[in-house]
Design an enzyme around this catalytic site. Structure first.
Site, PDB file in Angstrom:
ATOM      1  N   CYS A 109       0.813  -1.213   0.000  1.00  0.00           N
ATOM      2  CA  CYS A 109       0.000   0.000   0.000  1.00  0.00           C
ATOM      3  C   CYS A 109       0.849   1.268   0.000  1.00  0.00           C
ATOM      4  O   CYS A 109       0.367   2.347  -0.344  1.00  0.00           O
ATOM      5  CB  CYS A 109      -0.913   0.003   1.214  1.00  0.00           C
ATOM      6  SG  CYS A 109      -1.974  -1.462   1.321  1.00  0.00           S
TER       7      CYS A 109
ATOM      8  N   HIS B 294      -3.008   6.804   3.287  1.00  0.00           N
ATOM      9  CA  HIS B 294      -3.477   5.592   2.621  1.00  0.00           C
ATOM     10  C   HIS B 294      -4.810   5.200   3.230  1.00  0.00           C
ATOM     11  O   HIS B 294      -4.978   5.209   4.451  1.00  0.00           O
ATOM     12  CB  HIS B 294      -2.434   4.487   2.815  1.00  0.00           C
ATOM     13  CG  HIS B 294      -2.977   3.110   2.644  1.00  0.00           C
ATOM     14  ND1 HIS B 294      -3.701   2.741   1.535  1.00  0.00           N
ATOM     15  CD2 HIS B 294      -2.925   2.012   3.450  1.00  0.00           C
ATOM     16  CE1 HIS B 294      -4.055   1.468   1.660  1.00  0.00           C
ATOM     17  NE2 HIS B 294      -3.600   1.014   2.817  1.00  0.00           N
TER      18      HIS B 294
ATOM     19  N   ASN C 287     -10.452   0.023   0.341  1.00  0.00           N
ATOM     20  CA  ASN C 287      -8.988   0.048   0.413  1.00  0.00           C
ATOM     21  C   ASN C 287      -8.446  -0.450  -0.924  1.00  0.00           C
ATOM     22  O   ASN C 287      -8.583  -1.622  -1.267  1.00  0.00           O
ATOM     23  CB  ASN C 287      -8.515  -0.855   1.559  1.00  0.00           C
ATOM     24  CG  ASN C 287      -7.004  -0.883   1.720  1.00  0.00           C
ATOM     25  OD1 ASN C 287      -6.259  -0.549   0.806  1.00  0.00           O
ATOM     26  ND2 ASN C 287      -6.552  -1.304   2.889  1.00  0.00           N
TER      27      ASN C 287
END
Length: 343
Positions: free
Chosen positions: A123, A264, A295
């Site tokens: 990520c 993030h 996500n």
């Protein structure tokens, strides 16, 4: 006497010049993913902050989503294909070990002869790639760099896994990094903690899977993305404040000078904790694209950046903190100036 090797120098200052994104067409509600994991819309929202997410179709690939986002980023930056000489693709879901997807994306964009490669930092990949791109331009190695964060996580998750099925989704975001009259990308603060490698991982390596096929045939279970949510949550809550503060300090700023924070989009509760411990001013916009996008790993920061701009919560020229963390565990942060974007 040894021969002297010449060295290049590049732009004194760099910035993100343009932003583009691609969001898959299909919107998926919590009710749609809740059944197989014996869950509910209320449970998912309480645990993660997610209301909807986007799932890509078979025709919406890592390659096609990247190309679409990149075209919009180039248009927003006013940069032509022949001005881009490097492409960095941050992804964990290009499911070929080799070759990398970067060269195919560059070819689709008519970037003839451009360097192109993938990076795998989970990520945190987008922030890693932005830092690398800025350094390449400042060193004179590249003129303009196309950075892409892209994931098709629906290819990697088990839809009956209660820890991941509701959380992950698909999308792509791209930016052009290039020379600027003033510095628009602060120093990158990055690192890793391999002691936490188990927290987000592929459930088995490919050699294990091949051995399982030989033993069990069609009963073999393919590798999936797995996550120990509690371990990730504790690590993020304990470790990320220091990373954020160091990135702000190294940019020569204070939290009061931030117009936006774009973490993030891992989990709504983590985002809230980070904003609280940093004591952000009320005027500082906080990206919360996870509500609508889920996500999306390496794609989440550019997607969240676009959402802030599209909704008018931030504007080009604003000062924003980017911070990401993920598999590895890897992390990276930098302060940037918000770019022009393609609506």
């Amino acid at each position: 006497m040894a021969a002297r090797i010449a060295q290049t120098t590049g732009a004194e200052h760099t910035a993100i010049l343009g932003l583009g994104v691609y969001r898959p067409a299909r919107v998926v509600t919590n009710d749609e993913v809740a059944g197989p994991i014996n869950s509910s819309d209320e449970w998912i929202q309480t645990r993660s902050g997610i209301k909807t997410r986007r799932f890509a179709s078979d025709s919406e690939t890592v390659q096609s989503m990247s190309v679409a986002a990149a075209r919009d980023a180039m248009a927003a930056a006013g940069v032509a294909a022949d001005q881009v000489d490097c492409v960095i693709v941050a992804t964990s879901t290009h499911l070929l070990l080799t070759p990398a997807i970067g060269p195919r994306i560059a070819t689709d964009l008519d970037m003839t002869g451009a360097a192109a490669f993938d990076i795998s930092a989970g990520c945190a990949g987008f922030c890693h790639a932005v830092g690398m791109a800025s350094d390449l331009v400042r060193a004179g190695t590249s003129q303009h760099v196309l950075v892409i964060g892209v994931e098709k996580l629906t290819d990697t998750i088990d839809f009956i896994d209660r820890s991941t099925a509701f959380l992950f989704a698909d999308g792509a975001g791209a930016v052009i990094v290039g020379p600027a009259p003033e510095q628009g990308i602060g120093p990158t603060v990055w690192g890793s903690d391999g002691t936490q490698h188990h927290a987000i991982r592929q459930s088995k390596d490919w050699m294990e899977f091949f051995a399982e096929i030989e033993e069990k045939g069609v009963e073999a279970v393919r590798p999936y993305l797995t996550m120990e949510g509690t371990a990730v949550f504790r690590w993020a809550a304990h470790s990320l404040e220091k990373v954020c503060r160091e990135a702000i300090d190294r940019a020569g700023l204070t939290t009061d000078e931030l117009d936006a924070m774009i973490p993030h989009q891992a989990n709504g509760r983590i985002i809230e904790i980070m904003a609280r411990v940093l004591k952000l001013p009320e005027s500082c916009a906080l990206a919360n694209d996870i509500e609508e996008a889920g996500n999306t790993s390496a794609a989440s920061i550019p997607l969240a950046m676009e959402a802030l701009l599209r909704k008018g919560e931030s504007k080009p020229g604003d000062t924003a903190l980017l911070i990401a963390f993920g598999a590895g565990l890897s992390y990276a942060a930098q302060v940037i100036t918000m770019p022009a974007w393609k609506s």
